[in-house]
Every structure is written in structure tokens, then in C-alpha cells.
Design a protein around this motif. Structure first.
Motif, PDB file in Angstrom:
ATOM      1  N   TRP A  95       0.821  -1.214   0.000  1.00  0.00           N
ATOM      2  CA  TRP A  95       0.000   0.000   0.000  1.00  0.00           C
ATOM      3  C   TRP A  95       0.855   1.264   0.000  1.00  0.00           C
ATOM      4  O   TRP A  95       0.463   2.280  -0.567  1.00  0.00           O
ATOM      5  CB  TRP A  95      -1.002  -0.021   1.161  1.00  0.00           C
ATOM      6  CG  TRP A  95      -2.128  -0.987   0.919  1.00  0.00           C
ATOM      7  CD1 TRP A  95      -2.440  -2.096   1.664  1.00  0.00           C
ATOM      8  CD2 TRP A  95      -3.095  -0.948  -0.152  1.00  0.00           C
ATOM      9  NE1 TRP A  95      -3.533  -2.748   1.114  1.00  0.00           N
ATOM     10  CE2 TRP A  95      -3.941  -2.068   0.000  1.00  0.00           C
ATOM     11  CE3 TRP A  95      -3.301  -0.090  -1.232  1.00  0.00           C
ATOM     12  CZ2 TRP A  95      -4.999  -2.334  -0.877  1.00  0.00           C
ATOM     13  CZ3 TRP A  95      -4.350  -0.353  -2.126  1.00  0.00           C
ATOM     14  CH2 TRP A  95      -5.181  -1.463  -1.939  1.00  0.00           C
ATOM     15  N   TYR A 106       0.747   6.665   2.302  1.00  0.00           N
ATOM     16  CA  TYR A 106       0.077   5.639   3.108  1.00  0.00           C
ATOM     17  C   TYR A 106       0.514   5.756   4.562  1.00  0.00           C
ATOM     18  O   TYR A 106       1.703   5.858   4.842  1.00  0.00           O
ATOM     19  CB  TYR A 106       0.428   4.249   2.568  1.00  0.00           C
ATOM     20  CG  TYR A 106      -0.294   3.114   3.287  1.00  0.00           C
ATOM     21  CD1 TYR A 106      -1.679   2.988   3.200  1.00  0.00           C
ATOM     22  CD2 TYR A 106       0.411   2.181   4.053  1.00  0.00           C
ATOM     23  CE1 TYR A 106      -2.342   1.962   3.852  1.00  0.00           C
ATOM     24  CE2 TYR A 106      -0.254   1.145   4.700  1.00  0.00           C
ATOM     25  CZ  TYR A 106      -1.625   1.043   4.591  1.00  0.00           C
ATOM     26  OH  TYR A 106      -2.282   0.030   5.245  1.00  0.00           O
ATOM     27  N   VAL A 178      -7.646   1.365   4.327  1.00  0.00           N
ATOM     28  CA  VAL A 178      -7.461   2.051   3.043  1.00  0.00           C
ATOM     29  C   VAL A 178      -8.715   2.880   2.730  1.00  0.00           C
ATOM     30  O   VAL A 178      -8.626   4.031   2.287  1.00  0.00           O
ATOM     31  CB  VAL A 178      -7.144   1.043   1.909  1.00  0.00           C
ATOM     32  CG1 VAL A 178      -7.136   1.730   0.540  1.00  0.00           C
ATOM     33  CG2 VAL A 178      -5.800   0.359   2.165  1.00  0.00           C
TER      34      VAL A 178
END
Ligand SMILES: [Zn+2]
Length: 294
Positions: A95, A106, A178
């Protein structure tokens, strides 16, 4: 999965065997609201939460003893803890890179390993709720006994290890993180607060399927970077996605399914989005975007 030599994440708060620090009771209507709220906020998974709380009420408040004594972990549990840290590290790597590619940064979530019950910024959590994500503290909460429960209760086809099915569970919770970082979780929860229960359930299903999709996208890139997937892994996770579909769980529990109460999606939907994520890795396109939540 092939994980030999893979690093373990340091973003882990290991509270196993510690209890909640105080005696905690969950009971009464407040308990139901609180627990329902946690599930609502976190996208808590796979636990039939209300049933569980009702059961606890019948038995009286649950008491969680203060920790203090050293807890001995079995070799099997240590293996699962190390495995979870490796999977979390894999999600951090993937990510971080994916967000960077799209001009975003991230932020790592923290994985909290606990036994039985745990305090969170979203309220008290318990193992019966299954793994969950709390956006208020950006932490994923996991009682490792959930994995042995999966093996025992879900009737998964795979006879050997279920590593990729377990990884899917962790990656799904990271998927909610996320969603949070992209603003989707907050937007969706705000909408859920304004609509009736049935509409809120529909939005919940979207969040859950999106988390499945992100879990699949993670696996796509983890495999691309580290060749982590081995024969049978994908089938194993798809089989798991089927068996945690709302229709499947409801039919198993009471013999029939009530679609208006679905909060996580049907078996077909869960399998579809997980598989699509694994195949495409296409997480930042309009395939399944925030506007789909309208
Ligand atoms: Zn979820």
C-alpha cells in the motif's frame, strides 16, 4: 503461501493475555448499542454481534479478569502471531508503493493482538465479534483464536494450512483502513447515520465488498513483488469468501436468508470482488469508487 525470509511488521501492539486491565461488563441495552456501534464504525466482521450480546445478557454480564499472570503461548499461536506480522508487513509494502504511485502517502495502521476482550477508541471489543478495524484509532484488532474458529466452524475445503484464507482476513481489515485513508469510510458512515436501517445495510455491504476488493488488490501486488501465492491459495480464499457470505451464514444459522439484513454481501458478491481484486490489482480506478456509494 511462500513467506520464508519475509519481514515482520513492527506496528503491532501485542496485548495477548493481558485482559482489559479492569473488570469489564458487557450487558444491558447499552451493551447492544455499544457493540452495534463498534460494528457499525469498524466494519467488524463475521460475528453475529447482536445474537452474541443477547446471549451474554441471558448469561449475565461477562467478566474479564484483570491481567497480570504471565500467559504462555503455544508454538501454534506464536506461529500465527509471526504470520500475522508478516502479512501486515506485506500490506505496508504494497500500500505504501501503491499510494505513492498515485501521489498519496500511506499511513500504517497498528495491529493489536489480544485475547478475549479489548478496549478500543470505538468502545470495548470482544473476540466474539471477529476481527475488526476501528478508524478512530486506526487499529486492526485480532484475537488469533479466530483462525482456529475459522478452521473449525466454516467447513473450508482446504485440508492443509489455510494461510491465504487467514491473510485475506487481515488484508480485508487493512482494506477498511485504506477506505478510511481515502475518505470513503467516513463518507459512508455519515450517510449511514442519515438513512434507515435497510439503506444503511446496503451501504455497509458496499464497504465490505470494497474491503474484499482491496484485499484482493493487495494479494495481486504482494504476489507480483514476492511471488507469495502457491497452488491452491486463491481457491482457498475464494472458498472462504463464499462461506462468510451473509446468505451462506444466515442459511447455516437459521435455515433461511433475509437479504434486507445483509451487511457484508452475498457469497457470490464476496467471491466476485475478492477475485477481481486478485486478478486486476486495479484499486484506484472507477471500478469501485466512492461515487458507487451514492
Ligand atoms: Zn469488513
Amino acid at each position: 503461501m511462500r513467506l520464508t525470509g519475509r519481514r515482520e511488521s513492527n506496528n503491532v501492539d501485542d496485548r495477548r493475555g493481558m485482559g482489559m486491565g479492569t473488570k469489564a461488563g458487557i450487558g444491558g441495552i447499552g451493551g447492544i448499542i455499544l457493540i452495534a456501534l463498534i460494528t457499525f464504525l469498524s466494519g467488524g466482521d463475521m460475528g453475529d454481534v447482536v445474537n452474541n450480546v443477547l446471549q451474554q445478557e441471558l448469561q449475565g454480564p461477562t467478566e474479564v479478569q484483570t491481567g497480570g499472570q504471565q500467559h504462555q503461548f503455544s508454538a501454534e499461536e506464536e506461529k500465527l502471531a509471526n504470520f500475522s506480522k508478516q502479512i501486515l508487513a506485506g500490506t505496508e509494502d504494497v500500500w505504501t508503493e501503491q499510494f505513492q504511485l498515485h501521489g498519496m502517502r500511506y499511513q500504517y495502521p497498528t495491529l493489536v493482538l489480544y485475547t478475549g476482550a479489548v478496549q478500543t477508541a470505538c468502545g470495548d471489543g470482544s473476540a466474539a465479534m471477529g476481527p475488526f478495524y476501528c478508524s478512530a484509532d486506526q487499529r486492526l484488532y485480532l484475537d488469533l483464536s479466530f483462525f482456529s474458529g475459522m478452521r473449525k466452524d466454516l467447513g473450508l475445503k482446504a485440508k492443509g494450512d489455510l494461510d491465504f484464507a487467514y491473510a485475506y482476513v487481515i488484508a480485508h481489515e487493512v482494506g477498511h483502513h485504506v477506505e478510511y485513508l481515502r475518505g470513503i469510510l467516513g463518507e459512508c458512515h455519515a450517510k449511514m447515520a442519515r438513512v434507515n436501517k435497510e439503506e444503511a445495510n446496503k451501504l455497509s455491504v458496499k464497504l465490505e465488498l470494497l474491503a474484499d476488493y482491496y484485499a484482493g488488490c493487495w494479494a495481486h501486488y504482494d504476489n507480483e513483488k514476492y511471488q507469495s501465492l502457491t497452488d491452491g491459495d486463491i481457491e482457498e480464499a475464494i472458498d472462504c469468501a463464499e462461506k462468510i457470505g451473509d446468505n451462506y451464514l444466515q442459511k447455516k444459522a437459521r435455515g433461511y436468508a433475509m437479504p434486507e439484513t445483509f451487511t457484508h454481501g452475498t457469497s457470490e458478491q464476496r467471491m466476485y470482488w475478492l477475485k477481481k481484486g486478485i486478478e486486476t490489482g486495479d484499486w484506484n480506478t472507477t471500478t469501485f469508487s466512492p461515487s458507487d456509494l451514492d
